[in-house]
Design an enzyme around this catalytic site. Structure first.
Site, PDB file in Angstrom:
ATOM      1  N   GLY A  11      -5.016   3.343  -1.816  1.00  0.00           N
ATOM      2  CA  GLY A  11      -6.147   3.799  -1.010  1.00  0.00           C
ATOM      3  C   GLY A  11      -5.633   4.607   0.165  1.00  0.00           C
ATOM      4  CB  CYS A  43      12.740   9.756   8.108  1.00  0.00           C
ATOM      5  SG  CYS A  43      13.697   8.695   7.034  1.00  0.00           S
ATOM      6  N   GLY A 101      -4.751   5.414   4.229  1.00  0.00           N
ATOM      7  CA  GLY A 101      -4.184   4.665   5.349  1.00  0.00           C
ATOM      8  C   GLY A 101      -5.216   4.087   6.298  1.00  0.00           C
ATOM      9  N   PRO A 102      -6.147   4.924   6.793  1.00  0.00           N
ATOM     10  CG  PRO A 102      -6.987   6.789   7.892  1.00  0.00           C
ATOM     11  CD  PRO A 102      -6.215   6.394   6.674  1.00  0.00           C
ATOM     12  CB  VAL A 147      -5.960   0.469   1.831  1.00  0.00           C
ATOM     13  CG1 VAL A 147      -4.946  -0.535   1.303  1.00  0.00           C
ATOM     14  CG2 VAL A 147      -7.131   0.587   0.879  1.00  0.00           C
ATOM     15  N   GLY A 148      -4.623   0.698   4.720  1.00  0.00           N
ATOM     16  CA  GLY A 148      -3.487   0.423   5.607  1.00  0.00           C
ATOM     17  C   GLY A 148      -3.922  -0.373   6.827  1.00  0.00           C
ATOM     18  CD  GLU A 188      13.115   1.458   9.464  1.00  0.00           C
ATOM     19  OE1 GLU A 188      13.629   2.496   9.903  1.00  0.00           O
ATOM     20  OE2 GLU A 188      13.633   0.341   9.597  1.00  0.00           O
ATOM     21  CD  GLU A 233       9.481  13.554  11.342  1.00  0.00           C
ATOM     22  OE1 GLU A 233       8.330  13.090  11.442  1.00  0.00           O
ATOM     23  OE2 GLU A 233      10.443  12.900  10.906  1.00  0.00           O
ATOM     24  CE  LYS A 253      -1.765   3.319   2.480  1.00  0.00           C
ATOM     25  NZ  LYS A 253      -1.894   4.345   1.538  1.00  0.00           N
TER      26      LYS A 253
HETATM   27  P1  NDP Z   1       2.087   8.870   7.325  1.00  0.00           P
HETATM   28  O1  NDP Z   1       2.321   8.181   8.599  1.00  0.00           O
HETATM   29  O2  NDP Z   1       1.009   9.866   7.239  1.00  0.00           O
HETATM   30  O3  NDP Z   1       1.783   7.800   6.190  1.00  0.00           O
HETATM   31  C1  NDP Z   1       2.622   6.699   5.892  1.00  0.00           C
HETATM   32  C2  NDP Z   1       1.798   5.607   5.273  1.00  0.00           C
HETATM   33  O4  NDP Z   1       0.906   5.086   6.268  1.00  0.00           O
HETATM   34  C3  NDP Z   1       0.901   6.079   4.118  1.00  0.00           C
HETATM   35  O5  NDP Z   1       0.805   5.050   3.173  1.00  0.00           O
HETATM   36  C4  NDP Z   1      -0.405   6.321   4.840  1.00  0.00           C
HETATM   37  O6  NDP Z   1      -1.541   6.302   4.021  1.00  0.00           O
HETATM   38  C5  NDP Z   1      -0.421   5.163   5.826  1.00  0.00           C
HETATM   39  N1  NDP Z   1      -1.288   5.348   6.975  1.00  0.00           N
HETATM   40  C6  NDP Z   1      -1.729   6.503   7.526  1.00  0.00           C
HETATM   41  N2  NDP Z   1      -2.542   6.239   8.576  1.00  0.00           N
HETATM   42  C7  NDP Z   1      -2.598   4.887   8.705  1.00  0.00           C
HETATM   43  C8  NDP Z   1      -3.281   4.002   9.583  1.00  0.00           C
HETATM   44  N3  NDP Z   1      -4.072   4.438  10.555  1.00  0.00           N
HETATM   45  N4  NDP Z   1      -3.111   2.666   9.405  1.00  0.00           N
HETATM   46  C9  NDP Z   1      -2.314   2.208   8.424  1.00  0.00           C
HETATM   47  N5  NDP Z   1      -1.671   2.990   7.542  1.00  0.00           N
HETATM   48  C10 NDP Z   1      -1.794   4.327   7.683  1.00  0.00           C
HETATM   49  O7  NDP Z   1       3.485   9.459   6.888  1.00  0.00           O
HETATM   50  P2  NDP Z   1       3.817  10.353   5.630  1.00  0.00           P
HETATM   51  O8  NDP Z   1       3.444   9.645   4.362  1.00  0.00           O
HETATM   52  O9  NDP Z   1       3.262  11.713   5.865  1.00  0.00           O
HETATM   53  O10 NDP Z   1       5.410  10.385   5.682  1.00  0.00           O
HETATM   54  C11 NDP Z   1       6.116  11.227   6.511  1.00  0.00           C
HETATM   55  C12 NDP Z   1       6.550  10.516   7.779  1.00  0.00           C
HETATM   56  O11 NDP Z   1       7.262   9.333   7.475  1.00  0.00           O
HETATM   57  C13 NDP Z   1       7.503  11.337   8.601  1.00  0.00           C
HETATM   58  O12 NDP Z   1       7.146  11.289   9.960  1.00  0.00           O
HETATM   59  C14 NDP Z   1       8.849  10.650   8.400  1.00  0.00           C
HETATM   60  O13 NDP Z   1       9.758  10.859   9.415  1.00  0.00           O
HETATM   61  C15 NDP Z   1       8.450   9.241   8.256  1.00  0.00           C
HETATM   62  N6  NDP Z   1       9.465   8.497   7.515  1.00  0.00           N
HETATM   63  C16 NDP Z   1      10.262   7.616   8.189  1.00  0.00           C
HETATM   64  C17 NDP Z   1      11.269   6.949   7.547  1.00  0.00           C
HETATM   65  C18 NDP Z   1      12.129   5.969   8.267  1.00  0.00           C
HETATM   66  O14 NDP Z   1      12.703   5.127   7.612  1.00  0.00           O
HETATM   67  N7  NDP Z   1      12.243   6.006   9.572  1.00  0.00           N
HETATM   68  C19 NDP Z   1      11.547   7.165   6.135  1.00  0.00           C
HETATM   69  C20 NDP Z   1      10.652   8.088   5.514  1.00  0.00           C
HETATM   70  C21 NDP Z   1       9.649   8.729   6.206  1.00  0.00           C
HETATM   71  P3  NDP Z   1      -2.008   7.582   3.171  1.00  0.00           P
HETATM   72  O15 NDP Z   1      -1.704   7.205   1.776  1.00  0.00           O
HETATM   73  O16 NDP Z   1      -3.470   7.752   3.413  1.00  0.00           O
HETATM   74  O17 NDP Z   1      -1.224   8.758   3.646  1.00  0.00           O
END
Ligand code: NDP
Length: 475
Positions: free
Chosen positions: A201, A282, A203-204, A206-207, A245, A382, A170
């Site tokens: 889709g 990140c 996150g809340p 499909v994720g 991560e 952050e 996803k």
């Molecule tokens: P999000 O946490 O908003 O989203 C990450 C993914 O999770 C997306 O695919 C998102 O879907 C999905 N998601 C959101 N909510 C849920 C849920 N309740 N259940 C399951 N899946 C969910 O992060 P961002 O995309 O905004 O990315 C930025 C963040 O990622 C920063 O905090 C950054 O630090 C971190 N990051 C960490 C890395 C690491 O390796 N440690 C590397 C890169 C980034 P949707 O498509 O709807 O957004």
């Protein structure tokens, strides 16, 4: 305009059970450039069933054959490099030259490294009278963010498939075009049906459906700490392996033994380590710790360096700082800048106003605060934008204490004239990766966070082992 109206499930492009559509926006033109399916829980069920059905034969293949499939994907990425770089530059806003190197180069490296490990990694060992074997988990759910979108997917998919797992991916709804290109490459590479599945889709929906699914054996998540905690909670209902991560607020400790020239080099390099990808990294080194008596010297160096980060069209080769990914992200970052001013930090350069120049695009000025105290919001949260906080310290002990005073522990940097001293300080920093004197990023080294920056490690040998169960057979 790109229209993706199908998901990739069981080796085929199929319609979603629902009729929802999500729009993808160009971060510079602010125009909608693509639409993708807004997948459903039912779509996840179909993808998981396909992955489950494919697991036994995929995991039973000789590892040389799995390596061959991975190298075919690598070749497919190579062939479509330009298209991938352009798509990610539109989605995320990274300047095109950097996209070519980072956004395409890293995913390719991840597939090559995983394939190479299949030739060298020992999946079995003897411990006394036990034969210890590493086996795949089964079906792995891969949930990824938008900032290095294909790299984050490849860091999961390549080692998961190498170890013999099957996957349901996803991608982020904000930057999904590259994931569709990957699915096309996987299809052309001839992977058996069901081994790789793509469900787009939100996150809340499909994720969470992936994290909660009783037939998913492991979830590998990259994203915010907030969403990662939710994934871990949902996954715990049926006790599955979760690797996370997450976010960071990484310190960059500049020690007091550098001469003026080395100090200028360290400070200037540190600005780059914060502003890369417009701060949407990140591991961005967002807290620069400098000796108190060199604060004003650091301020003049960062002002000169930040001025070189010209904002503009990410397809213009002279642009150093592209737009942020979205209007939401831009507004969030500007709010942090306002908070920094309100809480009394010194604004050295930048600010919350729109930069001069571009008339479209989600831009934030390259911004540096000085005299930041460790309790300020901009030193603790952050920000995920081009905002650097310079924090003065009084002694090495003080610097280490401030550096570790965070709920995060993803990355850190140390600069010092004495390599021994710099390494000694690096050992005391509670973070998963530490750059010493600007040491280059190594895609084969373990990557992951201490504390609330995550659980587990990705990349290279450690990343491969993350996707393996361990069985001991007493003989
Ligand atoms: P999000 O946490 O908003 O989203 C990450 C993914 O999770 C997306 O695919 C998102 O879907 C999905 N998601 C959101 N909510 C849920 C849920 N309740 N259940 C399951 N899946 C969910 O992060 P961002 O995309 O905004 O990315 C930025 C963040 O990622 C920063 O905090 C950054 O630090 C971190 N990051 C960490 C890395 C690491 O390796 N440690 C590397 C890169 C980034 P949707 O498509 O709807 O957004």
């Amino acid at each position: 305009m790109i229209t993706h109206d199908k998901l990739y499930i069981d080796g085929d492009w199929v319609r979603s059970e629902g009729d929802g559509v999500l729009e993808v926006t160009d971060s510079f033109t602010e125009e909608v450039i693509a639409t993708i399916p807004d997948g459903t829980v039912g779509d996840v069920d179909r993808a998981v069933a396909a992955a489950r059905a494919a697991f036994e034969s995929w995991s039973g293949l000789p590892k040389e054959q799995r390596a061959e499939f991975l190298m075919r994907i690598h070749a497919g990425l190579e062939a479509r490099s330009q298209e991938i770089a352009e798509a990610i530059t539109r989605e995320v806003g990274m300047p095109i030259g950097l996209s070519n190197i980072i956004q395409v180069g890293l995913p390719k490296a991840n597939f090559a490294i995983a394939a190479g490990l299949l030739g060298s990694h020992e999946f079995e060992e003897r411990i006394g009278n036990s034969l210890v074997v590493r086996e795949p988990f089964g079906v792995v759910g891969c949930i990824s963010p938008w900032n290095y979108p294909l790299h984050q997917i490849a860091l999961k998919v390549a080692p998961a498939l190498a170890a013999g797992n099957t996957v349901v991916v996803k991608p982020s709804e904000v930057a999904p075009i590259n994931a569709f290109i990957l699915a096309e490459i996987v299809h052309e590479a001839g992977l058996p049906a069901g081994v790789f599945n793509l469900v787009t889709g939100v996150g809340p929906v499909v994720g969470e459906a992936i994290a909660a699914h009783p037939d998913v054996d492991m979830v590998s998540f990259t994203g915010s700490t907030r969403a990662g905690k939710r994934v871990a909670e949902v996954a715990a209902r049926n006790v599955k392996k979760v690797s996370l991560e997450l976010g960071g607020k990484s310190p960059n400790v500049i020690l007091d033994d550098l001469d003026d020239e080395e100090f200028a080099k360290a400070v200037s390099a540190g600005v780059g380590k914060c502003f890369a990808n417009s701060g949407q990294t990140c591991t961005a080194l967002t807290r620069m710790l400098v000796p108190r008596d060199r604060l004003s010297r650091a301020e003049s160096i960062v002002t000169a360096t930040a001025a070189k980060f010209t904002v503009g069209d990410p397809f213009d080769p002279t642009t150093r700082l592209g737009p942020l990914v979205s209007a939401v992200q831009r507004d969030r970052v500007r709010e942090f800048i306002r908070l920094g001013v309100e809480e009394g930090a010194t604004l050295v350069t930048g600010g919350a106003e729109a930069p001069d120049g571009p008339t479209t695009g989600f831009f934030v000025r390259p911004t540096v605060f000085s005299d930041v105290t460790p309790d300020m919001t901009i030193a603790r949260e952050e920000i995920f934008g081009p905002v650097l906080s310079i924090i003065p310290y009084d002694s090495e002990e003080d610097a280490i204490r401030i550096a570790n005073d965070t709920v995060y522990g993803l990355a850190a940097g140390v600069w010092g004239a004495s390599p021994e001293r710099a390494q000694r300080v690096a050992r005391r920093l509670r973070a998963g990766q530490v750059e010493v004197n600007g040491g280059a990023f190594n895609p084969a080294a373990p990557f992951g966070g201490y504390k609330q920056s995550g659980l587990g490690r990705e990349a290279g040998r450690f990343g491969l082992e993350e996707f393996c169960e361990v069985k001991a057979m007493q003989l």
